[in-house]
Design an enzyme around this catalytic site. Structure first.
Site, mmCIF file in Angstrom:
data_model
loop_
_atom_site.group_PDB
_atom_site.id
_atom_site.type_symbol
_atom_site.label_atom_id
_atom_site.label_comp_id
_atom_site.label_asym_id
_atom_site.label_seq_id
_atom_site.Cartn_x
_atom_site.Cartn_y
_atom_site.Cartn_z
ATOM 1 C CB ALA A 1 0.155 -33.757 16.009
ATOM 2 N N GLY B 1 -4.903 -35.373 16.035
ATOM 3 C CA GLY B 1 -5.028 -34.317 17.290
ATOM 4 C C GLY B 1 -6.057 -33.505 17.284
ATOM 5 C CD GLU C 1 -5.654 -37.944 19.382
ATOM 6 O OE1 GLU C 1 -4.892 -37.252 18.703
ATOM 7 O OE2 GLU C 1 -5.483 -39.256 19.667
ATOM 8 C CD GLU D 1 -4.155 -39.775 14.412
ATOM 9 O OE1 GLU D 1 -5.080 -40.354 14.038
ATOM 10 O OE2 GLU D 1 -4.213 -38.738 15.488
#
Ligand code: HXC
Length: 257
Positions: A65, A108, A111, A131
């Protein structure tokens, strides 16, 4: 579309969606994710398409992200932005999604690859959930899908240390469908998609649904739990420090507050 490109017929009945924010290593900002959602929904509704490949570039599938977009946000900002609605919509795609991953698939990005039904990795691929190094946790299913894919012992290590794993290790652990030389990654993913696209689309849809059913209810609870914890961390000093340190290219000083 600014941050993705779409080819609805990269092969007969196979669509290709390419993430295209190369300078930022395909960091998944909100606009990119909305574009991706719109593209996937349109392809899902397009009767000419039977399978969809999502790819990045040689350096990165996606490095996570967009940290710069999240750095200044608090818990309420994150809650109201409701960014996971786009992820939920992608997850609901009825057609098979295949990730073709070269380079970084982190946070992300990992993911997103795991949200797909299969991952074709090139030998250069690196997977990870880093993260923790910026004071937060995976928020788009990493704690749930990685644990299911590779088991608790390994997932716990990766989520708590942020260590990256190579394509070879990801293959050994069962995270990816197959590993191929980098120059073959996309063509291999497209061929795999084409093979699936030859099957009865109805049987493919119901098979995907049935495989996912193995953990669907439990997954819903887990995703919800993960999301709340992810949001909660945006009330912490460590999230501010971790993300600021990334942007300022220095080591973070975490205080536990
Ligand atoms: C914003 C990013 C980014 C990211 C890289 N960039 N990753 N920008 N968000 N996630 C930017 C860098 O700031 C830099 O911009 C440019 O892309 C190139 O990156 P470099 O760091 O210079 O490249 P390199 O030295 O090769 O290192 C590659 C890297 C590193 C190891 C992948 O970029 C990195 O650690 N990225 C962050 C990985 C991460 O923590 N991901 C998780 C994010 S949180 P400039 O302007 O300096 O050139 C997350 C939560 C998901 O994903 C849950 C909600 C969806």
């Amino acid at each position: 579309m600014e941050f993705i490109t779409v080819n609805p017929q990269a092969k007969p009945a196979v669509a290709l969606v390419s993430l295209n924010r190369p300078k930022e290593l395909n960091a998944l900002n909100l606009q990119l994710m909305s574009e991706l959602r719109d593209a996937i929904q349109a392809l899902d509704a397009n009767p000419e398409v039977r399978a969809i490949v999502i790819t990045g570039n040689e350096k990165a599938f996606a490095a996570g992200a967009d940290i710069k977009q999240m750095a200044g946000k608090n818990t309420i900002d994150m809650l109201l932005a409701d960014q996971f609605a786009t992820w939920e919509a992608i997850r609901r795609c009825k057609k098979p999604l295949i990730a073709a991953v070269s380079g970084f698939a982190l946070g992300g990005g990992c993911e997103l690859a795991m949200t797909c039904d299969m991952i074709v990795a090139s030998e250069t691929a690196q997977f990870g959930q880093p993260e923790i190094k910026i004071g937060v946790i995976p928020g788009a299913g990493g704690t749930q899908r990685l644990t299911r894919a590779i088991g608790k012992a390994k997932a716990m290590e990766l989520v708590l240390t942020g260590r990256f794993i190579s394509a070879a290790e990801a293959d050994r652990l069962g995270l990816v469908t197959r590993v191929v030389p980098v120059e073959l990654c996309l063509s291999e993913a497209l061929s795999l998609a084409a093979k699936v696209a030859e099957m009865s689309p109805l049987a493919v849809r119901l098979a995907k649904e049935a495989v996912n059913q193995t953990y669907e209810n439990h997954l819903n609870d887990g995703l919800h739990f993960e999301r709340k914890n992810f949001y909660m961390l945006f009330a912490s000093d460590d999230q501010k420090e971790g993300m600021a340190a990334f942007i300022e290219k220095r080591k973070p000083q975490f205080t536990g507050r």
